[in-house]
Design a protein around this motif. Structure first.
Motif, PDB file in Angstrom:
ATOM      1  N   UNK A   1       0.863  -1.190   0.048  1.00 59.79           N
ATOM      2  CA  UNK A   1       0.060   0.165  -0.175  1.00 59.79           C
ATOM      3  C   UNK A   1       0.942   1.347   0.091  1.00 59.79           C
ATOM      4  N   UNK A   2       0.354   2.158  -0.689  1.00 63.28           N
ATOM      5  CA  UNK A   2       1.091   3.526  -0.764  1.00 63.28           C
ATOM      6  C   UNK A   2       0.867   4.287   0.741  1.00 63.28           C
ATOM      7  N   UNK A   3      -0.278   4.084   1.278  1.00 66.88           N
ATOM      8  CA  UNK A   3      -0.303   4.844   2.460  1.00 66.88           C
ATOM      9  C   UNK A   3      -1.324   4.217   3.235  1.00 66.88           C
ATOM     10  N   UNK A   4      -1.002   4.001   4.529  1.00 65.42           N
ATOM     11  CA  UNK A   4      -2.055   3.219   5.366  1.00 65.42           C
ATOM     12  C   UNK A   4      -3.443   3.908   5.684  1.00 65.42           C
ATOM     13  N   UNK A   5      -4.553   3.388   5.398  1.00 68.64           N
ATOM     14  CA  UNK A   5      -5.952   4.122   5.477  1.00 68.64           C
ATOM     15  C   UNK A   5      -6.774   3.123   6.104  1.00 68.64           C
ATOM     16  N   UNK A   6      -7.879   3.509   6.332  1.00 72.53           N
ATOM     17  CA  UNK A   6      -9.029   2.637   6.970  1.00 72.53           C
ATOM     18  C   UNK A   6      -9.871   2.386   5.860  1.00 72.53           C
ATOM     19  N   UNK A   7      -9.570   2.227   4.651  1.00 73.70           N
ATOM     20  CA  UNK A   7     -10.554   2.230   3.563  1.00 73.70           C
ATOM     21  C   UNK A   7     -11.065   0.946   3.527  1.00 73.70           C
ATOM     22  N   UNK A   8      -9.988  -0.228   3.749  1.00 78.82           N
ATOM     23  CA  UNK A   8     -10.493  -1.643   3.509  1.00 78.82           C
ATOM     24  C   UNK A   8     -11.343  -2.037   4.799  1.00 78.82           C
ATOM     25  N   UNK A   9     -10.912  -1.518   6.205  1.00 77.41           N
ATOM     26  CA  UNK A   9     -11.567  -1.872   7.228  1.00 77.41           C
ATOM     27  C   UNK A   9     -13.159  -1.339   7.223  1.00 77.41           C
TER      28      UNK A   9
ATOM     29  N   UNK B   1      -7.681  12.060   3.167  1.00 74.48           N
ATOM     30  CA  UNK B   1      -6.414  12.058   2.843  1.00 74.48           C
ATOM     31  C   UNK B   1      -6.282  13.066   1.476  1.00 74.48           C
ATOM     32  N   UNK B   2      -7.310  13.567   1.143  1.00 69.61           N
ATOM     33  CA  UNK B   2      -7.254  14.701   0.084  1.00 69.61           C
ATOM     34  C   UNK B   2      -6.001  15.701  -0.117  1.00 69.61           C
ATOM     35  N   UNK B   3      -5.627  16.067   1.294  1.00 69.31           N
ATOM     36  CA  UNK B   3      -4.493  17.033   1.244  1.00 69.31           C
ATOM     37  C   UNK B   3      -3.085  16.347   1.239  1.00 69.31           C
ATOM     38  N   UNK B   4      -3.129  14.967   1.194  1.00 67.87           N
ATOM     39  CA  UNK B   4      -1.763  14.544   1.546  1.00 67.87           C
ATOM     40  C   UNK B   4      -0.789  14.284   0.399  1.00 67.87           C
ATOM     41  N   UNK B   5       0.234  14.094   0.397  1.00 67.27           N
ATOM     42  CA  UNK B   5       1.372  14.124  -0.534  1.00 67.27           C
ATOM     43  C   UNK B   5       1.060  12.607  -1.530  1.00 67.27           C
ATOM     44  N   UNK B   6       1.487  12.525  -2.504  1.00 68.99           N
ATOM     45  CA  UNK B   6       1.138  11.412  -3.248  1.00 68.99           C
ATOM     46  C   UNK B   6      -0.078  10.746  -3.574  1.00 68.99           C
ATOM     47  N   UNK B   7      -1.082  11.828  -3.206  1.00 65.89           N
ATOM     48  CA  UNK B   7      -2.426  11.336  -3.344  1.00 65.89           C
ATOM     49  C   UNK B   7      -2.952  10.845  -4.746  1.00 65.89           C
ATOM     50  N   UNK B   8      -2.321  11.225  -5.804  1.00 69.25           N
ATOM     51  CA  UNK B   8      -2.662  10.956  -7.202  1.00 69.25           C
ATOM     52  C   UNK B   8      -2.253   9.510  -7.252  1.00 69.25           C
ATOM     53  N   UNK B   9      -1.099   9.089  -6.888  1.00 67.23           N
ATOM     54  CA  UNK B   9      -0.408   7.610  -6.783  1.00 67.23           C
ATOM     55  C   UNK B   9      -1.666   6.864  -6.218  1.00 67.23           C
TER      56      UNK B   9
ATOM     57  N   UNK C   1      -4.373  12.411 -12.674  1.00 66.86           N
ATOM     58  CA  UNK C   1      -4.425  11.748 -14.027  1.00 66.86           C
ATOM     59  C   UNK C   1      -4.467  10.231 -13.573  1.00 66.86           C
ATOM     60  N   UNK C   2      -5.673   9.835 -13.644  1.00 69.52           N
ATOM     61  CA  UNK C   2      -6.129   8.371 -13.199  1.00 69.52           C
ATOM     62  C   UNK C   2      -6.210   7.327 -14.397  1.00 69.52           C
TER      63      UNK C   2
END
Length: 469
Positions: free
Chosen positions: A1-9, A273-281, A404-405
């Protein structure tokens, strides 16, 4: 994962509740539909579509505003938003209910009491689901969903099958289920801690409505996309055809049930997470994973199509199987468009969610009026697909201004595999070949989602161990 989130939980808990509820209702659907004639089921389906219109209008979509503002709010501010949200819902429901009761004195309105009860249950369910998201109590959502559906199954069986109350009975059964589920949320979520009449403020109500107003357009536009099909079909082809089309539309709900829950948790994660770095990735990573999972699940649903209509549903609805492939494809496109909608919500641009859906709805409605009369249920299915595709395309164009998605080679291969299963579900009648396709689809599902199944099992196991301790 690029960043740890609660999305899966978050998705796991939302999906557990949704799968349990939608799964049981889907199992009960053949019984419900066999207890009603196609005409009665068509009328019931139309009434439900009108309730789905009234919910976002009467609550002014303030649940979304309550959720969005509560993400980074203090506990006191959360209480203010939550209280003002329910005040808006209660006031509008009382006004609307009073108007209908007065009108009923002059013009008889069929099933009025049952209709108002079901509307109340749906209004509270929509509001309380936003409240649970805002206070991060998603386990309670899963629990209440399961109880709701169990009550619905029992109540509809009693009211329709045993007592023979027909449309009136199925409306009452669903209403009772929703109201019981809503009551359980109020009890077990400690809702009184987040409610205080002293926090009701006009400016907070206006703030919620101002933010949510574009989402009313979004929800109403989705309604028009659904009801335009139903209304035009009923007008030109009759309620029996609408009943058949309603059954065909139930199959894609197996897909949308799961991904609507993903969409709910996705909005929350994207907003955080919208303001975090690497959000596009991160957006690219989630989108590609979503496409692969979506394709694999919908391929299995299509592979099961012959079982649904040969062994599951009553034969009087058999013609519905011809339209499932197109409608499942439309559901896939809808889920993808909701991903982009989640990004727009995270950027606090709900107006773009509303505008894009309105354009898609306009395309859908105009096409329905133009072609359903001549091409029947085929036209209704195709126009739904085109309307959803229009929304997806416009949202993609808008989001490209910021991110760019894209999808990769693996996803394009998956699309080709899905197209095979879509074609096979429609054209292949040979049972042996259909069972082989079913095995292939399940194998494809397992291969694509193996790592996610392992992660989910590990998460649930850790969660159970923590609770045991």
């Amino acid at each position: 994962m690029i960043m740890k989130t609660n999305l899966m939980k978050n998705t796991i808990w939302l999906t557990i509740g949704s799968v349990i509820s939608k799964g049981l209702l889907f199992v009960m659907l053949p019984f419900f539909s066999s207890w009603l004639t196609p005409e009665e089921f068509g009328i019931y389906d139309v009434l439900c579509t009108y309730i789905s219109l009234l919910v976002p209008i009467l609550n002014l979509a303030t649940g979304e505003g309550m959720f969005r503002f509560s993400i980074d709010a203090t506990e006191i501010e959360k209480k203010t938003y939550i209280t003002n949200g329910i005040a808006i819902v209660a006031l509008n429901y009382l006004i609307f209910g009073t108007i209908l009761i007065v009108l009923n004195r002059f013009v008889a309105i069929n099933y009025l009491a049952a209709f108002l009860l079901l509307l109340l249950g749906n209004l509270l369910d929509a509001y309380l689901s936003s409240y649970l998201r805002a206070t991060k109590q998603l386990k309670i959502y899963s629990f209440s969903n399961a109880i709701t559906v169990i009550i619905i199954a029992i109540a509809v069986t009693v009211f329709v099958y045993i007592l023979g109350l027909g449309i009136h009975g199925i409306l009452l059964g669903y209403a009772l289920g929703y109201i019981v589920g809503d009551s359980l949320i109020l009890i077990f979520s400690k809702y009184p801690q987040y409610f205080s009449l002293r926090t009701i403020q006009k400016k907070i109500g206006i703030q919620l409505i101002k933010y949510s107003a574009p989402l009313i357009l979004n929800n109403v536009s989705w309604w028009f996309m659904n009801v335009s099909d139903r209304s035009v079909i009923s007008y030109y082809l009759g309620n029996a055809s609408n009943g058949i089309y309603a059954i065909a539309c139930k199959i894609p709900t197996l897909c949308t049930a799961i991904f609507s829950m993903f969409n709910v948790s996705w909005q929350q994660t994207a907003s955080e997470l919208i303001e975090t770095k690497k959000i596009e990735a991160y957006f690219n990573q989630v989108y590609r994973q979503m496409v692969r999972i979506l394709i694999s699940i919908c391929s299995v649903i299509l592979a099961f199509n012959f079982i649904f209509f040969n062994y599951f549903f009553n034969r009087k609805y058999y013609d519905a199987h011809y339209y499932v492939g197109i409608l499942v494809s439309a559901a896939m496109i809808l889920s993808l468009s909701q991903f982009y909608g989640g990004v727009q919500i995270a950027r606090k641009q709900p107006q773009y969610v509303g505008y894009t859906t309105a354009i898609g709805a306009l395309v859908n409605v105009l096409l329905n009026l133009a072609v359903i009369k001549y091409f029947g249920l085929w036209a209704a299915s195709v126009t739904t697909l085109i309307g959803n595709a229009a929304i997806l395309l416009i949202r993609q164009i808008h989001i490209r201004k910021y991110y760019h998605i894209t999808i990769g080679k693996q996803e394009y291969i998956g699309i080709l595999i899905y197209l095979y299963f879509a074609a096979a579900s429609h054209f292949i009648e040979n049972m042996t070949v259909n069972f082989i396709n079913l095995l292939l689809a399940v194998l494809y599902l397992v291969l694509v989602n193996k790592q996610y199944v392992i992660k989910i099992c590990n998460y649930l196991r850790r969660n159970n161990n923590n609770e045991a301790e």
